[in-house]
Design a protein around this motif. Structure first.
Motif, PDB file in Angstrom:
ATOM      1  N   LEU A 234      -7.465   2.945   7.925  1.00 28.36           N
ATOM      2  CA  LEU A 234      -7.358   3.986   8.945  1.00 28.36           C
ATOM      3  C   LEU A 234      -6.589   5.195   8.422  1.00 28.36           C
ATOM      4  O   LEU A 234      -6.960   6.356   8.684  1.00 28.36           O
ATOM      5  CB  LEU A 234      -6.681   3.423  10.194  1.00 28.36           C
ATOM      6  CG  LEU A 234      -7.541   2.480  11.040  1.00 28.36           C
ATOM      7  CD1 LEU A 234      -6.674   1.705  12.034  1.00 28.36           C
ATOM      8  CD2 LEU A 234      -8.616   3.271  11.787  1.00 28.36           C
ATOM      9  N   VAL A 235      -5.531   4.931   7.691  1.00 29.38           N
ATOM     10  CA  VAL A 235      -4.759   6.018   7.086  1.00 29.38           C
ATOM     11  C   VAL A 235      -5.630   6.799   6.104  1.00 29.38           C
ATOM     12  O   VAL A 235      -5.618   8.031   6.076  1.00 29.38           O
ATOM     13  CB  VAL A 235      -3.498   5.471   6.390  1.00 29.38           C
ATOM     14  CG1 VAL A 235      -2.833   6.540   5.540  1.00 29.38           C
ATOM     15  CG2 VAL A 235      -2.514   4.915   7.425  1.00 29.38           C
ATOM     16  N   ALA A 236      -6.393   6.075   5.292  1.00 23.39           N
ATOM     17  CA  ALA A 236      -7.261   6.731   4.306  1.00 23.39           C
ATOM     18  C   ALA A 236      -8.282   7.644   4.976  1.00 23.39           C
ATOM     19  O   ALA A 236      -8.682   8.667   4.407  1.00 23.39           O
ATOM     20  CB  ALA A 236      -7.972   5.667   3.458  1.00 23.39           C
ATOM     21  N   LYS A 237      -8.686   7.288   6.205  1.00 23.76           N
ATOM     22  CA  LYS A 237      -9.666   8.104   6.939  1.00 23.76           C
ATOM     23  C   LYS A 237      -8.998   9.260   7.684  1.00 23.76           C
ATOM     24  O   LYS A 237      -9.664  10.025   8.386  1.00 23.76           O
ATOM     25  CB  LYS A 237     -10.426   7.226   7.934  1.00 23.76           C
ATOM     26  CG  LYS A 237     -11.266   6.133   7.298  1.00 23.76           C
ATOM     27  CD  LYS A 237     -12.344   6.705   6.399  1.00 23.76           C
ATOM     28  CE  LYS A 237     -13.311   5.634   5.911  1.00 23.76           C
ATOM     29  NZ  LYS A 237     -12.680   4.661   4.999  1.00 23.76           N
ATOM     30  N   GLY A 238      -7.674   9.364   7.565  1.00 24.74           N
ATOM     31  CA  GLY A 238      -6.977  10.474   8.182  1.00 24.74           C
ATOM     32  C   GLY A 238      -6.555  10.252   9.615  1.00 24.74           C
ATOM     33  O   GLY A 238      -6.171  11.209  10.307  1.00 24.74           O
ATOM     34  N   ALA A 239      -6.595   9.006  10.073  1.00 25.35           N
ATOM     35  CA  ALA A 239      -6.224   8.727  11.466  1.00 25.35           C
ATOM     36  C   ALA A 239      -4.744   8.986  11.727  1.00 25.35           C
ATOM     37  O   ALA A 239      -4.348   9.329  12.838  1.00 25.35           O
ATOM     38  CB  ALA A 239      -6.579   7.286  11.822  1.00 25.35           C
ATOM     39  N   GLY A 240      -3.925   8.797  10.738  1.00 23.40           N
ATOM     40  CA  GLY A 240      -2.492   8.981  10.904  1.00 23.40           C
ATOM     41  C   GLY A 240      -1.760   8.460   9.689  1.00 23.40           C
ATOM     42  O   GLY A 240      -2.367   8.213   8.639  1.00 23.40           O
ATOM     43  N   ILE A 241      -0.450   8.299   9.814  1.00 27.45           N
ATOM     44  CA  ILE A 241       0.363   7.717   8.745  1.00 27.45           C
ATOM     45  C   ILE A 241       0.874   6.371   9.248  1.00 27.45           C
ATOM     46  O   ILE A 241       0.725   6.020  10.414  1.00 27.45           O
ATOM     47  CB  ILE A 241       1.535   8.636   8.346  1.00 27.45           C
ATOM     48  CG1 ILE A 241       2.507   8.820   9.524  1.00 27.45           C
ATOM     49  CG2 ILE A 241       0.983   9.979   7.878  1.00 27.45           C
ATOM     50  CD1 ILE A 241       3.722   9.664   9.186  1.00 27.45           C
ATOM     51  N   SER A 242       1.500   5.592   8.335  1.00 32.61           N
ATOM     52  CA  SER A 242       1.984   4.293   8.778  1.00 32.61           C
ATOM     53  C   SER A 242       3.023   3.752   7.801  1.00 32.61           C
ATOM     54  O   SER A 242       3.376   4.405   6.810  1.00 32.61           O
ATOM     55  CB  SER A 242       0.828   3.293   8.920  1.00 32.61           C
ATOM     56  OG  SER A 242       1.262   2.116   9.582  1.00 32.61           O
ATOM     57  N   ILE A 243       3.474   2.538   8.107  1.00 31.06           N
ATOM     58  CA  ILE A 243       4.400   1.791   7.253  1.00 31.06           C
ATOM     59  C   ILE A 243       3.845   0.376   7.122  1.00 31.06           C
ATOM     60  O   ILE A 243       3.578  -0.282   8.134  1.00 31.06           O
ATOM     61  CB  ILE A 243       5.819   1.745   7.848  1.00 31.06           C
ATOM     62  CG1 ILE A 243       6.406   3.149   7.960  1.00 31.06           C
ATOM     63  CG2 ILE A 243       6.734   0.847   7.015  1.00 31.06           C
ATOM     64  CD1 ILE A 243       7.730   3.203   8.709  1.00 31.06           C
ATOM     65  N   VAL A 244       3.650  -0.105   5.892  1.00 25.78           N
ATOM     66  CA  VAL A 244       3.081  -1.442   5.683  1.00 25.78           C
ATOM     67  C   VAL A 244       3.842  -2.171   4.587  1.00 25.78           C
ATOM     68  O   VAL A 244       4.652  -1.585   3.857  1.00 25.78           O
ATOM     69  CB  VAL A 244       1.579  -1.372   5.316  1.00 25.78           C
ATOM     70  CG1 VAL A 244       0.770  -0.731   6.435  1.00 25.78           C
ATOM     71  CG2 VAL A 244       1.381  -0.631   4.004  1.00 25.78           C
ATOM     72  N   GLU A 245       3.529  -3.477   4.474  1.00 23.07           N
ATOM     73  CA  GLU A 245       4.180  -4.283   3.437  1.00 23.07           C
ATOM     74  C   GLU A 245       3.736  -3.796   2.048  1.00 23.07           C
ATOM     75  O   GLU A 245       2.654  -3.221   1.893  1.00 23.07           O
ATOM     76  CB  GLU A 245       3.926  -5.778   3.647  1.00 23.07           C
ATOM     77  CG  GLU A 245       2.514  -6.189   4.003  1.00 23.07           C
ATOM     78  CD  GLU A 245       1.603  -6.210   2.819  1.00 23.07           C
ATOM     79  OE1 GLU A 245       2.083  -6.406   1.686  1.00 23.07           O
ATOM     80  OE2 GLU A 245       0.390  -6.019   3.010  1.00 23.07           O
ATOM     81  N   PRO A 246       4.568  -4.030   1.028  1.00 19.78           N
ATOM     82  CA  PRO A 246       4.389  -3.348  -0.262  1.00 19.78           C
ATOM     83  C   PRO A 246       3.170  -3.745  -1.080  1.00 19.78           C
ATOM     84  O   PRO A 246       2.635  -2.915  -1.817  1.00 19.78           O
ATOM     85  CB  PRO A 246       5.682  -3.682  -1.015  1.00 19.78           C
ATOM     86  CG  PRO A 246       6.216  -4.914  -0.357  1.00 19.78           C
ATOM     87  CD  PRO A 246       5.826  -4.795   1.081  1.00 19.78           C
ATOM     88  N   VAL A 247       2.712  -5.001  -0.990  1.00 14.31           N
ATOM     89  CA  VAL A 247       1.576  -5.411  -1.815  1.00 14.31           C
ATOM     90  C   VAL A 247       0.315  -4.657  -1.412  1.00 14.31           C
ATOM     91  O   VAL A 247      -0.398  -4.092  -2.251  1.00 14.31           O
ATOM     92  CB  VAL A 247       1.357  -6.940  -1.731  1.00 14.31           C
ATOM     93  CG1 VAL A 247      -0.036  -7.314  -2.229  1.00 14.31           C
ATOM     94  CG2 VAL A 247       2.401  -7.667  -2.566  1.00 14.31           C
ATOM     95  N   THR A 248       0.021  -4.638  -0.111  1.00 18.96           N
ATOM     96  CA  THR A 248      -1.175  -3.928   0.341  1.00 18.96           C
ATOM     97  C   THR A 248      -1.053  -2.436   0.061  1.00 18.96           C
ATOM     98  O   THR A 248      -2.030  -1.786  -0.350  1.00 18.96           O
ATOM     99  CB  THR A 248      -1.408  -4.173   1.839  1.00 18.96           C
ATOM    100  OG1 THR A 248      -1.533  -5.581   2.065  1.00 18.96           O
ATOM    101  CG2 THR A 248      -2.669  -3.483   2.322  1.00 18.96           C
ATOM    102  N   ALA A 249       0.127  -1.873   0.276  1.00 16.89           N
ATOM    103  CA  ALA A 249       0.337  -0.453  -0.007  1.00 16.89           C
ATOM    104  C   ALA A 249       0.040  -0.145  -1.469  1.00 16.89           C
ATOM    105  O   ALA A 249      -0.651   0.836  -1.792  1.00 16.89           O
ATOM    106  CB  ALA A 249       1.767  -0.064   0.340  1.00 16.89           C
ATOM    107  N   ALA A 250       0.555  -0.988  -2.372  1.00 20.33           N
ATOM    108  CA  ALA A 250       0.344  -0.755  -3.805  1.00 20.33           C
ATOM    109  C   ALA A 250      -1.123  -0.901  -4.191  1.00 20.33           C
ATOM    110  O   ALA A 250      -1.650  -0.119  -4.997  1.00 20.33           O
ATOM    111  CB  ALA A 250       1.201  -1.723  -4.610  1.00 20.33           C
ATOM    112  N   ASN A 251      -1.805  -1.895  -3.621  1.00 15.48           N
ATOM    113  CA  ASN A 251      -3.216  -2.091  -3.935  1.00 15.48           C
ATOM    114  C   ASN A 251      -4.061  -0.908  -3.490  1.00 15.48           C
ATOM    115  O   ASN A 251      -4.950  -0.444  -4.222  1.00 15.48           O
ATOM    116  CB  ASN A 251      -3.729  -3.378  -3.282  1.00 15.48           C
ATOM    117  CG  ASN A 251      -3.311  -4.626  -4.054  1.00 15.48           C
ATOM    118  OD1 ASN A 251      -3.189  -4.600  -5.269  1.00 15.48           O
ATOM    119  ND2 ASN A 251      -3.101  -5.721  -3.345  1.00 15.48           N
ATOM    120  N   PHE A 252      -3.802  -0.383  -2.287  1.00 14.51           N
ATOM    121  CA  PHE A 252      -4.582   0.760  -1.800  1.00 14.51           C
ATOM    122  C   PHE A 252      -4.242   2.031  -2.570  1.00 14.51           C
ATOM    123  O   PHE A 252      -5.123   2.849  -2.847  1.00 14.51           O
ATOM    124  CB  PHE A 252      -4.359   0.953  -0.298  1.00 14.51           C
ATOM    125  CG  PHE A 252      -5.357   0.228   0.553  1.00 14.51           C
ATOM    126  CD1 PHE A 252      -6.465   0.878   1.071  1.00 14.51           C
ATOM    127  CD2 PHE A 252      -5.200  -1.119   0.820  1.00 14.51           C
ATOM    128  CE1 PHE A 252      -7.400   0.202   1.846  1.00 14.51           C
ATOM    129  CE2 PHE A 252      -6.115  -1.807   1.597  1.00 14.51           C
ATOM    130  CZ  PHE A 252      -7.232  -1.150   2.109  1.00 14.51           C
TER     131      PHE A 252
END
Length: 302
Positions: A234-252
């Motif tokens: 959703l963030v990648a599509k420009g819906a907004g910003i967010s805070i997530v756990e580090p593994v998924t954040a690093a992979n994306f």
């Protein structure tokens, strides 16, 4: 009779049948000719029938001996197969590994590790179940799974839980977002920003709310999702910003879909390793965990 029959007798008998000579059989078994002759005599006493007839220097098996040999050979073939299985298990050419993992790890991180593991140990069959952290805990409590990966605040008496890696959560932003000009984001940076939130039932949601409360920030929630991967999409599509756990954040971030930024103050996120309490990890599981720990270090710089 079984109490008097020995493996050594059958071993000597088989060697004589296959070589045709007591001397040759003694060489195969690394013993002496008199020893082989004595063992054969003992075997004839146990069986109650003659095993060999001597014709010149050659020993000729009797029909009774040939019938016995057929059964002995089947037994030795079975033992050889058992020996091969033992070698395969010892050398990681045979075995299985059943893993349950939280989606944050099971969607990308664990498949990457499994792919590397299979290349190293192609004889091991690995099964992966993607489940919620609580479901992972239940699976491991059944003692049927070898390894579990979750993020938990509670324990189970049938499961051993220990931290396997801890790293700070990350802010995730669309490519080109103005906040990307900052090295780290504080609570005030999220005030009135379109925000993609974790579902209210996810424990990390409350920790993020506390982070915002530090700076009296009130993000404008535009969407909610249960999975970090869904939030990052959703963030990648420009819906907004967010805070997530580090593994998924690093992979994306590695795919170039989003950018990440550190938070201040940091929000530590702990990944837990779960093991069945009633048995020790197998050698295969231990080998796999070595790759897991190495991958955490590579991805998150631990």
């Amino acid at each position: 009779m079984l109490n008097r029959l020995t493996h050594r007798q059958l071993e000597a008998f088989r060697a004589v049948i296959e070589t045709g000579k007591v001397t040759a059989a003694a060489g195969v078994l690394n013993t002496t000719q008199p020893s082989i002759s004595r063992i054969l005599a003992d075997l004839e006493t146990v069986t109650g029938f003659k095993l060999f007839e001597r014709r010149g220097r050659q020993l000729v098996a009797t029909s009774e001996a040939l019938a016995l040999y057929e059964e002995v050979e089947r037994s030795f073939v079975g033992l050889a197969e058992i020996s091969r299985v033992i070698d395969d298990i010892r050398d990681f050419r045979r075995g299985s590994l059943l893993i349950a993992g939280m989606p944050a790890l099971a969607l990308k991180f664990l498949p990457d590790v499994i792919g590397a593991f299979i290349k190293l140990e192609p004889g091991i069959i690995v099964s992966l179940r993607a489940r919620s952290s609580q479901a992972v805990l239940r699976h491991l409590s059944s003692q049927q799974f070898d390894l579990g990966f979750a993020a938990l605040e509670n324990d189970h008496p049938a499961v051993r839980r220990s931290p396997i890696f801890t790293a700070p959560m990350q802010a995730v932003l669309p490519i080109g977002h103005p906040l990307g000009q900052k090295d780290r984001l504080e609570p005030a940076d999220f005030d009135e920003q379109p925000f993609v939130a974790l579902g209210a039932e996810i424990a990390t949601r409350s920790e993020t709310d506390i982070f915002f409360a530090i700076g009296n920030a009130r993000p404008r929630i535009v969407a909610e999702a249960q999975l970090s991967a869904s939030i990052c999409e959703l963030v990648a599509k420009g819906a907004g910003i967010s805070i997530v756990e580090p593994v998924t954040a690093a992979n994306f971030a590695a795919t170039g879909k989003i950018i990440t930024r550190h938070l201040h103050p940091e929000q530590p996120f702990r990944y837990d390793l779960l093991l069945p309490a009633l048995r020790e990890p197998s050698r295969v599981a231990t080998r796999f965990l070595e790759l897991v720990e190495a991958r955490f270090g590579e991805l998150l710089g631990g």
